[in-house]
Design a protein around this motif. Structure first.
Motif, PDB file in Angstrom:
ATOM      1  N   ALA A 109      57.730  48.170  69.944  1.00 23.73           N
ATOM      2  CA  ALA A 109      58.516  47.234  70.767  1.00 23.73           C
ATOM      3  C   ALA A 109      59.366  48.010  71.774  1.00 23.73           C
ATOM      4  CB  ALA A 109      59.395  46.364  69.872  1.00 23.73           C
ATOM      5  N   THR A 110      59.930  49.111  71.317  1.00 24.81           N
ATOM      6  CA  THR A 110      60.742  49.942  72.214  1.00 24.81           C
ATOM      7  C   THR A 110      59.879  50.558  73.313  1.00 24.81           C
ATOM      8  OG1 THR A 110      62.163  50.446  70.335  1.00 24.81           O
ATOM      9  CG2 THR A 110      62.367  51.877  72.260  1.00 24.81           C
ATOM     10  N   ILE A 111      58.707  51.044  72.918  1.00 24.58           N
ATOM     11  CA  ILE A 111      57.782  51.601  73.919  1.00 24.58           C
ATOM     12  C   ILE A 111      57.450  50.546  74.975  1.00 24.58           C
ATOM     13  CG2 ILE A 111      55.354  52.303  74.215  1.00 24.58           C
ATOM     14  CD1 ILE A 111      55.636  54.031  71.707  1.00 24.58           C
ATOM     15  N   GLY A 112      57.194  49.315  74.529  1.00 22.35           N
ATOM     16  CA  GLY A 112      56.871  48.231  75.459  1.00 22.35           C
ATOM     17  C   GLY A 112      58.006  47.957  76.433  1.00 22.35           C
ATOM     18  N   LYS A 113      59.221  47.893  75.913  1.00 22.14           N
ATOM     19  CA  LYS A 113      60.379  47.610  76.773  1.00 22.14           C
ATOM     20  C   LYS A 113      60.582  48.712  77.816  1.00 22.14           C
ATOM     21  CE  LYS A 113      63.059  45.089  73.518  1.00 22.14           C
ATOM     22  NZ  LYS A 113      63.864  45.490  72.381  1.00 22.14           N
ATOM     23  N   LYS A 114      60.472  49.950  77.338  1.00 24.70           N
ATOM     24  CA  LYS A 114      60.633  51.082  78.265  1.00 24.70           C
ATOM     25  C   LYS A 114      59.534  51.074  79.328  1.00 24.70           C
ATOM     26  CE  LYS A 114      62.740  54.546  75.192  1.00 24.70           C
ATOM     27  NZ  LYS A 114      62.390  55.807  74.487  1.00 24.70           N
ATOM     28  N   ALA A 115      58.325  50.712  78.908  1.00 25.77           N
ATOM     29  CA  ALA A 115      57.215  50.683  79.864  1.00 25.77           C
ATOM     30  C   ALA A 115      57.478  49.648  80.943  1.00 25.77           C
ATOM     31  CB  ALA A 115      55.901  50.391  79.135  1.00 25.77           C
ATOM     32  N   ARG A 116      57.955  48.472  80.536  1.00 27.35           N
ATOM     33  CA  ARG A 116      58.200  47.416  81.521  1.00 27.35           C
ATOM     34  C   ARG A 116      59.278  47.851  82.519  1.00 27.35           C
ATOM     35  NH1 ARG A 116      54.905  44.147  83.099  1.00 27.35           N
ATOM     36  NH2 ARG A 116      54.549  43.057  81.143  1.00 27.35           N
ATOM     37  N   ALA A 117      60.323  48.484  81.994  1.00 28.59           N
ATOM     38  CA  ALA A 117      61.395  48.943  82.894  1.00 28.59           C
ATOM     39  C   ALA A 117      60.856  49.999  83.859  1.00 28.59           C
ATOM     40  CB  ALA A 117      62.549  49.501  82.067  1.00 28.59           C
ATOM     41  N   ALA A 118      60.046  50.915  83.349  1.00 34.49           N
ATOM     42  CA  ALA A 118      59.466  51.950  84.214  1.00 34.49           C
ATOM     43  C   ALA A 118      58.532  51.331  85.252  1.00 34.49           C
ATOM     44  CB  ALA A 118      58.717  52.978  83.373  1.00 34.49           C
ATOM     45  N   ALA A 119      57.786  50.294  84.842  1.00 30.19           N
ATOM     46  CA  ALA A 119      56.837  49.656  85.763  1.00 30.19           C
ATOM     47  C   ALA A 119      57.566  49.072  86.967  1.00 30.19           C
ATOM     48  CB  ALA A 119      56.038  48.571  85.032  1.00 30.19           C
ATOM     49  N   ARG A 120      58.763  48.530  86.728  1.00 31.22           N
ATOM     50  CA  ARG A 120      59.522  47.941  87.843  1.00 31.22           C
ATOM     51  C   ARG A 120      59.878  49.010  88.878  1.00 31.22           C
ATOM     52  NH1 ARG A 120      62.270  44.550  83.996  1.00 31.22           N
ATOM     53  NH2 ARG A 120      61.058  42.612  83.943  1.00 31.22           N
ATOM     54  N   VAL A 121      60.237  50.201  88.400  1.00 29.79           N
ATOM     55  CA  VAL A 121      60.586  51.296  89.314  1.00 29.79           C
ATOM     56  C   VAL A 121      59.321  51.800  90.024  1.00 29.79           C
ATOM     57  CG1 VAL A 121      61.638  53.584  89.492  1.00 29.79           C
ATOM     58  CG2 VAL A 121      62.506  51.933  87.801  1.00 29.79           C
ATOM     59  N   LEU A 122      58.263  51.995  89.225  1.00 31.48           N
ATOM     60  CA  LEU A 122      57.013  52.518  89.773  1.00 31.48           C
ATOM     61  C   LEU A 122      56.405  51.615  90.833  1.00 31.48           C
ATOM     62  CD1 LEU A 122      54.499  53.849  87.146  1.00 31.48           C
ATOM     63  CD2 LEU A 122      55.600  55.062  89.021  1.00 31.48           C
ATOM     64  N   ALA A 123      56.577  50.300  90.641  1.00 29.88           N
ATOM     65  CA  ALA A 123      55.951  49.335  91.547  1.00 29.88           C
ATOM     66  C   ALA A 123      56.392  49.562  92.984  1.00 29.88           C
ATOM     67  CB  ALA A 123      56.282  47.908  91.111  1.00 29.88           C
ATOM     68  N   ILE A 124      57.590  50.097  93.161  1.00 31.13           N
ATOM     69  CA  ILE A 124      58.075  50.293  94.530  1.00 31.13           C
ATOM     70  C   ILE A 124      58.224  51.777  94.865  1.00 31.13           C
ATOM     71  CG2 ILE A 124      59.166  48.038  94.732  1.00 31.13           C
ATOM     72  CD1 ILE A 124      61.829  49.379  93.986  1.00 31.13           C
TER      73      ILE A 124
END
Lengths: 431, 431
Positions: B20-35
């Motif tokens: 669950a923690t890995i998933g949350k961190k991934a989503r947060a990173a994805a937001r940064v990576l997207a831009i």
């Protein structure tokens, strides 16, 4: 096809069998449809339109039965209105079928094409998706619209309409079948679930033994939520349209007034209607009062944060819930934000990835908004009510999707296709 | 990040929390990576390549531990070979990272663009997909390849490699993290599941509380089958490549020999290798003997129907099972068919919607084959071993998909994206 009365009291085993059979027939029909020429599909659509017109008296009779049941069950007037047919509405259904006939056929069209150094010609060509399930609430016109859009894209479709209008749906469906037969297309290309039993929906969500490729729910939030939660096959849908407009500090006042009023008030009940207005604090004092006055003139209720209430004493106080409420009504929530970044942050937190708009004369701010707001549709200086397949020039849409897989935004005939790679060689082997 | 020894004996609750923690961190990173700008992503990829090269001794040390365990566990030589690293293979990993840096960045590119009569400019622009999960078997290079491809398309990735090479994977992963940090990218953009526990895979299949958007399995049939059966999120995969070649009655003999031998024997273990040869009865007697002789010269075993055995007495008899067997070996099943229609029918019945080929000089037959064979890749007069993202000019692929949703055929950097609609106006409101 089983007729309604035969299976109206079907038990679960019967429903399972019935749905499995529908799935198998749909898959077989999809194989034939996938290679049906455009002219034959169009002939079918035109024949369907003619059959709908010819069946007007029968459709009205069936609708009268549904209306009586709805009234007896004490349904709301707005619900009954959506389920009501008259000659004009039936003519509109027939016209919609003819309009779909006029759309370009996406199947077989080339999306991309390139040549490799070894001489291989590679192209990506549109193909049908397969079998589409459409689950909808009491709007009989969806029977024809959804059936026809799927057909145009070479897909078979399994329709499951709201039980309140089952007689109207079956009457329209009969006309669609006549049209298919007329054009020599497989009549199983469009099937309707002839039972009211909700277990039929459960079977569709399980995917009909692999014979259903995608499900499209059309209806209220609870229907869409159930489909999204339970479906074991991909779903094209949006749960809600929590649409935002951000008024940037470099917004043009006249554009802002026109766009906000149109986005909120043109039609309040559609998914592209604005629900929350965010305003840059730098211009709030000058730009917000005339905008709110224009909204109030149209009888829109304002719910604002503390600063908004100071600028507009007739506003009521917005609670935390307001920022995540899709009113679908003449109510708007209004918040003053520190700037573009805070607006993007607010939309990321409360938005529904549907449609969001920035009003500004600053191209750099617009570009940043486009890049950072993760919604299916992002607009600059235009009404959010343009969030619609017809307005996009797609001709017709079966719905709007907010997921990131396959289809996103308005789902028109093109979005109901997949593709394949076609490779043309002249004897090439791989070294 | 937890280190391996800390969680090697984690119980299920711990694994659930960890994932669950890995998933949350991934989503947060994805937001940064997207831009993240292209230049920053490329800088990260180049820094990753440099870090992999610099870490060669550490990676080799970690790999030695894995190899010892694999040998102690009595794994097959071919399995151990896939898990073996040496300096050359590590250099290849670094080069692959640099190649991915050189690919065009799909994010932000315009797929389509049109203007509406009311002056609205509408464009469909590529966006990242979000968070991608990759579940793979003991091939440490996938750690770098998959991580880098997802990164290039602006996605965060959660990697779950085979437990047999967990030390090698973690050593490579450490280098990837160093590269991300070097470029100022979020280190959680690429995460690896640091536990051997299979419950971690179960958590990924459930979608990490909505934080995983798609899963890509890379490995044998049982892995892919489990993922396809159990995943609650979309899957890009192929279960098998049951690849057919049909030799039409108007085939050119020389092309047929070259293409069949290359398709079957260039590499027998890849998904694009041919498994079944179908031959039109009109030319079987003349065209089949030289083709089968050429295959046998390369030590390919022939399994044929009765008529084939008459033409080639050294062939063994094909059973019903042979038509649905992906040999991945120097064996081919051969069947004589009545013509194009029967070939298409056979492929529809036994095929896996992966790659299929027709050999003919008749353009009409080729067109019919293209239209009616429902496979991700259809070829005309070219080896089936071209079924590969690199050969298609995509630069690199993370796998080949046979589903009809979103991605189909080779899954390259472009297929790891979604899109959004960008609408530019000048004050337009909807009438």
């Amino acid at each position: 096809m089983l007729n309604t009365s035969e299976v109206a009291n079907a038990d679960n085993t019967d429903v399972r069998d019935l749905m499995a059979t529908i799935g198998k027939k749909a898959r077989a029909a999809a194989r034939v449809l996938a290679i049906a020429p455009t002219s034959q599909k169009n002939k079918g659509l035109e024949a369907m339109a003619a059959a709908v017109r010819a069946a007007t008296p029968d459709i009205l009779k069936a609708n009268a039965v549904d209306l009586e049941t709805m009234k007896a069950n004490g349904q709301l007037a707005s619900f009954i209105d959506r389920g009501t047919l008259n000659e004009e509405r039936i003519e509109a259904i027939a016209c919609a079928l003819e309009d779909i006939a006029k759309l370009d056929d996406p199947v077989g069209s080339t999306i991309a094409e390139w040549k490799r150094p070894n001489g291989l010609d590679i192209s990506r060509v549109r193909t049908p998706l397969g079998v589409i399930g459409v689950i909808y609430e009491s709007r009989p016109n969806v029977t024809a619209d959804a059936g026809a859009l799927c057909l145009k894209a070479g897909n078979a479709v399994v329709l499951r309409g709201g039980s309140d209008t089952i007689n109207s749906n079956l009457a329209i469906y009969k006309a669609l079948q006549a049209g298919l037969a007329d054009a020599g297309l497989p009549v199983d290309a469009i099937q309707i679930v002839p039972v009211k039993d909700r277990a039929a929906v459960g079977e569709m969500l399980k995917g009909l033994d692999g014979n259903l490729d995608v499900i499209i729910p059309r209806g209220g939030k609870s229907l869409v939520a159930r489909v999204q939660d339970e479906a074991r096959v991909p779903v094209f849908a949006h749960l809600e349209g929590l649409v935002h407009i951000f008024i940037d500090k470099k917004a043009d006042l006249d554009k802002a007034i026109d766009i906000v009023v149109n986005s909120k008030m043109r039609r309040t009940g559609i998914c592209g209607a604005a629900e929350t207005l965010l305003v840059d604090e730098a211009v709030a004092a000058t730009i917000l009062p005339p905008i709110l006055a224009a909204l109030q003139e149209k009888r829109c209720q304002i719910r604002g944060d503390e600063e908004v209430m100071m600028l507009c004493p007739t506003a009521s106080e917005a609670t935390e819930d307001d920022w995540s409420t899709e009113y679908l009504d003449a109510i708007i929530s209004v918040k003053i934000v520190g700037g573009l970044e805070e607006a993007i942050e607010h939309i990321g937190t409360y938005g529904s990835n549907h449609t969001d708009c920035i009003i500004t004369e600053d191209q750099i701010a617009a570009r940043k908004f486009f890049a950072q707001v993760d919604s299916a549709i992002v607009l600059h200086n235009a009404s959010t009510q343009f969030a619609d397949g017809g307005e996009f020039g797609m001709g017709a849409e079966i719905g709007i999707a907010t997921g990131r897989m396959h289809a996103r935004g308005p789902v028109g005939v093109e979005q109901l296709t997949s593709f394949k790679y076609v490779v043309r060689g002249n004897g090439q082997t791989r070294p």
